[in-house]
Design a protein around this motif. Structure first.
Motif, short mmCIF file in Angstrom:
data_model
loop_
_atom_site.label_atom_id
_atom_site.label_comp_id
_atom_site.label_asym_id
_atom_site.label_seq_id
_atom_site.Cartn_x
_atom_site.Cartn_y
_atom_site.Cartn_z
N MET A 157 0.85 -1.18 0.00
CA MET A 157 0.00 0.00 0.00
C MET A 157 0.89 1.24 0.00
O MET A 157 1.81 1.34 0.79
N SER A 158 0.60 2.17 -0.89
CA SER A 158 1.40 3.39 -0.98
C SER A 158 1.12 4.32 0.20
O SER A 158 0.09 4.19 0.88
N VAL A 159 2.02 5.26 0.41
CA VAL A 159 1.84 6.25 1.48
C VAL A 159 0.57 7.06 1.23
O VAL A 159 -0.20 7.32 2.15
N ASP A 160 0.33 7.45 -0.03
CA ASP A 160 -0.88 8.21 -0.36
C ASP A 160 -2.14 7.40 -0.08
O ASP A 160 -3.09 7.90 0.51
N THR A 161 -2.14 6.15 -0.49
CA THR A 161 -3.31 5.30 -0.27
C THR A 161 -3.60 5.17 1.21
O THR A 161 -4.75 5.28 1.64
N ALA A 162 -2.57 4.95 2.00
CA ALA A 162 -2.76 4.83 3.46
C ALA A 162 -3.30 6.12 4.04
O ALA A 162 -4.21 6.11 4.88
N ALA A 163 -2.79 7.26 3.59
CA ALA A 163 -3.25 8.56 4.11
C ALA A 163 -4.71 8.81 3.72
O ALA A 163 -5.51 9.28 4.54
N ILE A 164 -5.07 8.47 2.50
CA ILE A 164 -6.45 8.66 2.03
C ILE A 164 -7.40 7.77 2.82
O ILE A 164 -8.47 8.22 3.27
N GLU A 165 -7.02 6.52 3.00
CA GLU A 165 -7.89 5.59 3.74
C GLU A 165 -8.02 6.00 5.21
O GLU A 165 -9.07 5.80 5.81
N THR A 166 -7.00 6.62 5.76
CA THR A 166 -7.07 7.13 7.14
C THR A 166 -8.06 8.30 7.21
O THR A 166 -8.90 8.36 8.11
N VAL A 167 -7.97 9.23 6.27
CA VAL A 167 -8.90 10.36 6.24
C VAL A 167 -10.32 9.86 6.00
O VAL A 167 -11.28 10.33 6.61
N ASN A 168 -10.46 8.87 5.13
CA ASN A 168 -11.77 8.31 4.84
C ASN A 168 -12.38 7.70 6.11
O ASN A 168 -13.57 7.91 6.40
N GLN A 169 -11.57 6.97 6.87
CA GLN A 169 -12.09 6.40 8.12
C GLN A 169 -12.46 7.52 9.10
O GLN A 169 -13.47 7.42 9.80
N SER A 170 -11.69 8.59 9.12
CA SER A 170 -12.01 9.74 9.98
C SER A 170 -13.34 10.36 9.59
O SER A 170 -14.10 10.83 10.44
N PHE A 171 -13.63 10.38 8.29
CA PHE A 171 -14.90 10.89 7.79
C PHE A 171 -16.07 10.10 8.40
O PHE A 171 -17.01 10.68 8.95
N TYR A 172 -15.99 8.79 8.35
CA TYR A 172 -17.07 7.96 8.89
C TYR A 172 -17.12 8.01 10.42
O TYR A 172 -18.20 8.00 11.01
N THR A 173 -15.97 8.12 11.05
CA THR A 173 -15.94 8.25 12.51
C THR A 173 -16.58 9.57 12.94
O THR A 173 -17.29 9.63 13.93
N ALA A 174 -16.34 10.63 12.17
CA ALA A 174 -16.96 11.93 12.47
C ALA A 174 -18.48 11.83 12.41
O ALA A 174 -19.18 12.40 13.25
N ILE A 175 -19.00 11.07 11.44
CA ILE A 175 -20.45 10.88 11.36
C ILE A 175 -20.93 10.10 12.58
O ILE A 175 -21.91 10.50 13.23
N GLU A 176 -20.26 9.01 12.90
CA GLU A 176 -20.66 8.17 14.04
C GLU A 176 -20.64 8.96 15.35
O GLU A 176 -21.51 8.78 16.20
N ASP A 177 -19.64 9.82 15.50
CA ASP A 177 -19.47 10.59 16.74
C ASP A 177 -20.23 11.92 16.72
O ASP A 177 -20.13 12.68 17.69
N ALA A 178 -20.91 12.22 15.63
CA ALA A 178 -21.60 13.50 15.46
C ALA A 178 -20.63 14.65 15.73
O ALA A 178 -20.95 15.62 16.42
#
Length: 148
Positions: free
Chosen positions: A1-22
């Motif tokens: 997995m590239s550094v960019d891919t890992a960074a994007i997937e981390t931000v993506n998970q943060s996006f869904y966590t932000a929704i879950e945590d309101a």
């Protein structure tokens, strides 16, 4: 997995966590800034196209204020980086609770496309498009047969 891919997937998970945590503050950090005529956009399942950072963030504030519980389990995550743009597609397996005092839960699936832009502050969400996956009873039966 590239550094960019890992960074994007981390931000993506943060996006869904932000929704879950309101967490609207975190959601605000994740979305890119509008740039002149180029505006961020969002399509929630069943909604019309929303354009512009303020309109998109207002929609998330509304969703967060009216959601008592939501949980996302992401599957089939695919990330493609094309220079300073990345497209992440996934299936959102969603579990939500009924209204306060209601002990019922509902589950559903949404296919999502999230487009990220590389900015000086890191990868930021430029476009989110969620489309519900409609399942019939026959689909459920076929899945059950495959599991056997």
């Amino acid at each position: 997995m590239s550094v960019d891919t890992a960074a994007i997937e981390t931000v993506n998970q943060s996006f869904y966590t932000a929704i879950e945590d309101a967490d609207l503050d975190r959601m605000t950090e994740i979305w890119a800034e509008d740039s002149g005529d180029d505006q961020v956009s969002c399509v929630h399942p069943g909604w019309s196209l929303l354009t512009g950072r303020s309109e998109v963030l207002r929609s998330w504030a509304l969703i967060m204020a009216n959601t008592t519980y939501i949980q996302f389990v992401l599957t089939d995550v695919q990330t493609n980086v094309l220079g300073d743009v990345a497209v992440l597609t996934c299936v959102e397996n969603i579990l939500t609770a009924g209204d306060e005092g209601d002990s019922s839960f509902a589950a559903g699936k949404v296919v999502a496309s999230n487009v990220y832009l590389r900015t000086p502050g890191g990868w930021r969400l430029w476009m989110h498009h969620g489309s519900p996956v409609l399942q019939s009873d026959e689909d459920d039966e076929e899945e059950g047969e495959l599991d056997r």
